[in-house]
Design an enzyme around this catalytic site. Structure first.
Site, PDB file in Angstrom:
ATOM      1  N   LYS A  86      40.451 -46.088  46.905  1.00 61.96           N
ATOM      2  CA  LYS A  86      39.853 -45.656  45.638  1.00 61.96           C
ATOM      3  C   LYS A  86      39.297 -46.866  44.908  1.00 61.96           C
ATOM      4  CE  LYS A  86      41.384 -42.344  42.256  1.00 61.96           C
ATOM      5  NZ  LYS A  86      42.630 -42.084  41.535  1.00 61.96           N
TER       6      LYS A  86
HETATM    7  O1  F6P Z   1      42.310 -38.700  32.470  1.00 60.20           O
HETATM    8  P1  F6P Z   1      43.556 -38.635  33.282  1.00 60.20           P
HETATM    9  O2  F6P Z   1      44.290 -37.357  33.076  1.00 60.20           O
HETATM   10  O3  F6P Z   1      44.387 -39.860  33.118  1.00 60.20           O
HETATM   11  O4  F6P Z   1      43.130 -38.560  34.817  1.00 60.20           O
HETATM   12  C1  F6P Z   1      42.657 -39.661  35.473  1.00 60.20           C
HETATM   13  C2  F6P Z   1      42.070 -39.359  36.801  1.00 60.20           C
HETATM   14  O5  F6P Z   1      41.843 -40.539  37.474  1.00 60.20           O
HETATM   15  C3  F6P Z   1      41.985 -40.381  38.845  1.00 60.20           C
HETATM   16  O6  F6P Z   1      42.553 -41.604  39.199  1.00 60.20           O
HETATM   17  C4  F6P Z   1      40.690 -40.026  39.495  1.00 60.20           C
HETATM   18  O7  F6P Z   1      40.177 -40.851  40.397  1.00 60.20           O
HETATM   19  C5  F6P Z   1      42.851 -39.236  39.094  1.00 60.20           C
HETATM   20  O8  F6P Z   1      44.013 -39.700  39.674  1.00 60.20           O
HETATM   21  C6  F6P Z   1      42.950 -38.580  37.727  1.00 60.20           C
HETATM   22  O9  F6P Z   1      42.484 -37.281  37.847  1.00 60.20           O
END
Ligand code: F6P
Length: 226
Positions: A86
């Site tokens: 990622k």
């Molecule tokens: O805004 P939030 O709820 O912290 O979510 C962050 C998002 O970032 C991510 O890292 C996406 O890549 C997910 O793990 C998650 O859905």
């Protein structure tokens, strides 16, 4: 639509996997810190998740230069065949994505907030692109319509010549805060929703299911006692 669980918590992952509908897991630095994760245990922790889940497991690089991200990505990819690296959608991230994809390593481009960012990620060889929904809502903007724009724009073209093994790029609806976010993401055609465990639990609930079950059980008691 496929479901990924958005967590680093092994108990949540085991429980969700036992439900039979889990296709993968996404983690991020915040989620890992939330479970009290230690730096030197990070790779082992990802390995433990990969043993539970028979599907893509996203592990994030926190490096800021392309060379460091590439180095990180290669190490993460060695953990298990289902690891997806990622990477944040930024210039250094795009360059690293291209290099890793060329080596056959699958990448999830995260922190994506616009159509141009998503198109660049797709052209740089991303296997997954993660537009954030909830964080737009947090700043009083419409996260779902932003997601819809990305789904439509990416769907207008074929990016398979850019990806590992010519696989189709998939859109992950990320930063999901409610079951309704899932409904709307599915109606828009997002390929995947990555959801916190709390949202997954809400997705299975409906008051009419509970009420129907109650009356079936009551009537069955009458049958049993007749
Ligand atoms: O805004 P939030 O709820 O912290 O979510 C962050 C998002 O970032 C991510 O890292 C996406 O890549 C997910 O793990 C998650 O859905």
């Amino acid at each position: 639509m496929k479901f990924f669980l958005d967590t680093a918590d092994l108990d949540e992952i085991k429980e969700a996997a036992s439900w039979g509908a889990l296709a993968g897991v996404t983690t991020n630095p915040t989620l890992y810190s939330r479970i009290g994760g230690k730096l030197d245990d990070f790779h082992n922790h990802i390995a433990r998740i990969c043993e539970i889940v028979d599907g893509p497991v996203s592990a994030e690089s926190v490096a800021m230069t392309r060379d460091e991200i590439i180095r990180d990505g290669r190490e993460l990819a060695k953990i298990a065949p289902n690891v997806v690296v990622k990477i944040p959608t930024m210039v250094e991230g795009l360059a690293a994505c291209r290099a890793l994809a060329d080596e056959g390593i699958r990448v999830n481009m995260t922190l994506c907030f616009s159509v141009p960012q998503a198109i660049l990620a797709a052209r740089a060889g991303a296997r997954y692109i993660s537009p954030f929904v909830g964080r737009f809502d947090d700043i009083s903007e419409d996260g779902l319509s932003q997601l819809g724009d990305v789904v439509t724009a990416i769907g207008n073209y074929d990016y398979s010549e850019n990806t590992v093994n010519g696989e189709q790029v998939e859109i992950i609806a990320a930063s999901i805060r409610s079951a309704n976010h899932v409904t709307q993401s599915a109606l828009m055609g997002a390929d995947i929703a990555t959801v916190p465990f709390g949202v997954l639990k809400k997705m299975v609930q409906h008051p009419l299911t509970d009420r129907g079950l109650e009356s079936f059980l009551k009537d069955w008691e009458k049958v049993a006692n007749a």
